[in-house]
Scaffold this motif. Structure first.
Motif: not given
Length: 382
Positions: A279-284
């Motif tokens: 989630a962090k990698t994709h900004g969610l």
């Protein structure tokens, strides 16, 4: 003492009536009423209702002091649409007794018939019709109910039918027999946008498509292995069912399994870390919670030996085939305070699998299940 041909015919009819009117976990009110009506014909010394929800317990006392022996079955059905064309198929769309709990209840009903005609010499027998097994909350609720304190058992036994084993053959072993499991509910929060301008939003699609194979890859080993782990994707939903909106939110269900409770936390930690990193990698933003929590089910050595002696006395074949099961069971909670064990009664090598939409409990198992439980009763209580 055994059941007559008339008993078998009536019990078969009872099982099929239960099959026609399934109720899912927490909604077993009418099923419990049918059980109470059946028990009233057999004059138990005590009947306890609304136990841990819609649970029912019937008590048959012996003449002398002795241990309390509990036999447990399940009241609930499944939220699955039955597809079979049997005459007694479910009358409730989207719900069905597709795990055999109708048959398990009928076996305990058969034991009630025998006990009504011949009480144990000592101690007491408790016949427990437990609610909400399928979602893992029933056994815990029954045990937490203050009414349960009055019938707390010294020994607890149960059975489950097992397609894949020869009809009437019994699977039995000590140690873990059902895996621990829990459902992980994942929610992903992004930003919706017009489908013509997806770059102005933040879709959870890349996270969802990445998480599903990554979570599944956490699986390792076989059920009998100490490090066994299994992650199964059971549901995914993303956005609204519309062509003009790029999604901004998604939900993912994954069921996590381990052989024993002690291994579950490590699997949960791995799944949680994977979710957070992706989630962090994709900004969610992401959140998760756990539902349908089952502890592993373990057969105690003494209780397993009691079942084995009863099977040997009855000439019923048994071995460890098919065990431990990957499926979960909440019966194990009774073993925390009682000597407990569950046996697995073969439903046939080619029988429809549990939770299949065309499954139906084999009526031929009714008599055998009753005979096993009746023998255990006489061996322990006379």
């Amino acid at each position: 003492m055994t059941l007559t041909n008339t008993d078998i015919v009536e019990l078969t009819g009872f099982r099929r009536r239960l099959h026609r009117f399934p109720e899912v976990s927490g909604e077993e009110k009418e099923t419990a009423a049918r059980i109470c009506a059946m028990l009233a014909q057999h004059s138990p010394d005590q009947t306890i209702t609304e136990l841990g929800g819609h649970g029912v317990a019937a008590v048959f006392n012996g003449a002398d002091e002795g241990p309390t022996v509990l036999f447990r079955c399940e009241l609930d059905a499944l939220p699955i649409f039955e597809t079979s064309d049997i005459s007694h198929r479910s009358t409730i769309p989207g719900k069905g007794h597709l795990c055999g709990h109708d048959g398990h209840m009928t076996i305990i009903a058969g034991l009630a018939r025998i006990l009504s005609r011949n009480r144990p010499a000592r101690g007491r027998v408790v016949l427990l019709f437990q609610p909400a097994e399928e979602n893992g909350v029933g056994a815990e609720a029954v045990i937490a109910d203050p009414k349960f304190e009055t019938i707390a058992p010294d020994f607890a036994f149960s059975l489950h039918n097992m397609p894949g084993l020869p009809l009437g053959h019994v699977g039995l072993k000590s140690g873990p027999v059902n895996c621990a499991s829990r459902g992980m509910r994942i929610t992903l929060f992004g930003k919706s946008s017009h489908a013509s301008e997806p770059e102005k939003g933040n879709s959870p699609m890349p996270v969802l498509s990445s998480l599903m194979p990554a979570l599944t890859a956490l699986s390792e080993g076989l059920p009998e292995d100490e490090d066994f782990a299994l992650a199964t994707i059971t549901h995914a939903q993303m956005g609204a069912p519309a062509f003009g909106i790029a999604p901004g939110e998604a939900t993912l269900f994954v069921t996590l399994r381990t052989l024993v409770d002690e291994r579950m936390q490590a699997l949960c930690d791995r799944a949680g870390a994977l979710l957070a990193d992706t989630a962090k990698t994709h900004g969610l933003r992401a959140s998760h919670s756990y539902e349908d929590v089952f502890l592993h089910c373990e057969n105690g050595t003494q209780a397993t030996a009691i079942i084995a002696r009863a099977l040997d006395a009855l000439g019923i074949s048994h071995d460890e085939r098919g065990l431990p099961m990957r499926a979960s069971e909440d019966f194990g909670r009774f073993g925390h305070d009682a000597k407990s064990a569950m046996l697995f009664l073969g439903a046939g090598k080619d029988h429809a699998a549990l939770h299949n939409p065309d499954y139906d409990f084999p009526d031929d198992l009714i008599l055998q299940g009753v005979r096993i439980f009746e023998r255990i009763t006489r061996d322990l209580l006379g």
